[in-house]
Design a protein around this motif. Structure first.
Motif, PDB file in Angstrom:
ATOM      1  N   ILE A 106       0.866  -1.203   0.083  1.00  0.00           N
ATOM      2  CA  ILE A 106       0.163   0.096  -0.126  1.00  0.00           C
ATOM      3  C   ILE A 106       0.702   1.211  -0.001  1.00  0.00           C
ATOM      4  N   LEU A 107       0.543   2.055  -0.993  1.00  0.00           N
ATOM      5  CA  LEU A 107       1.391   3.416  -1.110  1.00  0.00           C
ATOM      6  C   LEU A 107       0.692   4.469  -0.674  1.00  0.00           C
ATOM      7  N   ILE A 108       0.974   5.004   0.434  1.00  0.00           N
ATOM      8  CA  ILE A 108       0.291   6.461   0.821  1.00  0.00           C
ATOM      9  C   ILE A 108       0.995   7.432   0.110  1.00  0.00           C
ATOM     10  N   ASN A 109      -0.042   8.213  -0.545  1.00  0.00           N
ATOM     11  CA  ASN A 109       0.249   9.481  -1.562  1.00  0.00           C
ATOM     12  C   ASN A 109      -0.091  10.451  -0.852  1.00  0.00           C
ATOM     13  N   GLY A 110       0.552  11.140   0.290  1.00  0.00           N
ATOM     14  CA  GLY A 110      -0.195  12.111   1.052  1.00  0.00           C
ATOM     15  C   GLY A 110       0.154  13.498   0.774  1.00  0.00           C
ATOM     16  N   ASP A 111      -0.744  14.450   0.461  1.00  0.00           N
ATOM     17  CA  ASP A 111      -0.313  15.832   0.358  1.00  0.00           C
ATOM     18  C   ASP A 111       0.454  16.307   1.505  1.00  0.00           C
ATOM     19  N   SER A 112       1.112  17.220   1.278  1.00  0.00           N
ATOM     20  CA  SER A 112       2.306  17.852   2.490  1.00  0.00           C
ATOM     21  C   SER A 112       1.304  18.520   3.412  1.00  0.00           C
ATOM     22  N   ASN A 113       0.135  18.987   2.956  1.00  0.00           N
ATOM     23  CA  ASN A 113      -0.751  19.662   3.959  1.00  0.00           C
ATOM     24  C   ASN A 113      -1.754  18.778   4.554  1.00  0.00           C
ATOM     25  N   ALA A 114      -1.928  17.646   4.151  1.00  0.00           N
ATOM     26  CA  ALA A 114      -2.876  16.687   4.818  1.00  0.00           C
ATOM     27  C   ALA A 114      -2.827  16.551   6.330  1.00  0.00           C
ATOM     28  N   MET A 115      -4.006  16.314   6.708  1.00  0.00           N
ATOM     29  CA  MET A 115      -4.105  15.999   8.206  1.00  0.00           C
ATOM     30  C   MET A 115      -3.247  14.712   8.333  1.00  0.00           C
ATOM     31  N   PHE A 116      -2.440  14.715   9.395  1.00  0.00           N
ATOM     32  CA  PHE A 116      -1.657  13.755   9.781  1.00  0.00           C
ATOM     33  C   PHE A 116      -2.412  12.456  10.315  1.00  0.00           C
ATOM     34  N   SER A 117      -3.604  12.948  10.996  1.00  0.00           N
ATOM     35  CA  SER A 117      -4.487  11.798  11.518  1.00  0.00           C
ATOM     36  C   SER A 117      -4.926  11.039  10.657  1.00  0.00           C
ATOM     37  N   THR A 118      -5.128  11.521   9.330  1.00  0.00           N
ATOM     38  CA  THR A 118      -5.759  10.801   8.195  1.00  0.00           C
ATOM     39  C   THR A 118      -4.862   9.705   7.551  1.00  0.00           C
ATOM     40  N   VAL A 119      -3.626  10.029   7.663  1.00  0.00           N
ATOM     41  CA  VAL A 119      -2.479   9.399   7.174  1.00  0.00           C
ATOM     42  C   VAL A 119      -2.601   8.178   7.915  1.00  0.00           C
ATOM     43  N   VAL A 120      -2.474   8.650   9.477  1.00  0.00           N
ATOM     44  CA  VAL A 120      -2.292   7.368  10.380  1.00  0.00           C
ATOM     45  C   VAL A 120      -3.474   6.496  10.372  1.00  0.00           C
TER      46      VAL A 120
END
Length: 146
Positions: A106-120
């Motif tokens: 699974i590759l998490i492709n997160g925006d640098s301004n995304a909420m950290f809690s959503t990535v976690v």
């Protein structure tokens, strides 16, 4: 006749001649350049986001990878499809069933301004689905920058 680009025919007139060997060399050089350039591109299957920078990033193998994008507003996309949290959980289960453990990523492709809690959250749910290889996509930080 040495070196010239023309030859004489039996009537004594000069005939233009195209040297094909140098042309082939140029074509092969261009082909090799384009192949090397395209191999260096690291394409993501997710929507375009502003990735965070990292100095320790590594190249990844796209085989057996699903891209989960976390956008700046907290929305989630599976590859290029925007999905809800319920759809995310369903697709994660289906992905786990269709891909054997050694190859599943699974590759998490997160925006640098995304909420950290959503990535976690995405990371945790992938681990709960017993997918052990979860990667985070980043841009390479130029050397010497802070």
């Amino acid at each position: 006749m040495a070196g010239g680009g023309a030859t004489k025919d039996p009537s004594g007139k000069k005939r233009a001649r195209i040297e094909i060997i140098p042309l082939i060399d140029v074509i092969f050089f261009l082909l090799a350049t384009f192949v090397l350039f395209t191999l260096s591109l690291n394409k993501s299957a997710g929507p375009r986001v502003d990735l965070p920078q990292s100095t320790t990033g590594e190249a990844r193998d796209p085989a057996g990878t699903a891209t989960v994008t976390v956008m700046a507003d907290g929305a989630i996309a599976w590859d290029k499809d925007p999905i809800t949290l319920d759809e995310f959980l369903n697709r994660l289960k289906i992905f786990h069933l269709n891909h054997p453990e050694p190859d599943a990523h699974i590759l998490i492709n997160g925006d640098s301004n995304a909420m950290f809690s959503t990535v976690v959250y995405v990371f945790d749910e992938a681990r709960k689905a017993e997918i052990q290889k979860v990667l985070i996509d980043t841009h390479a930080k130029p050397p010497g920058s802070t």
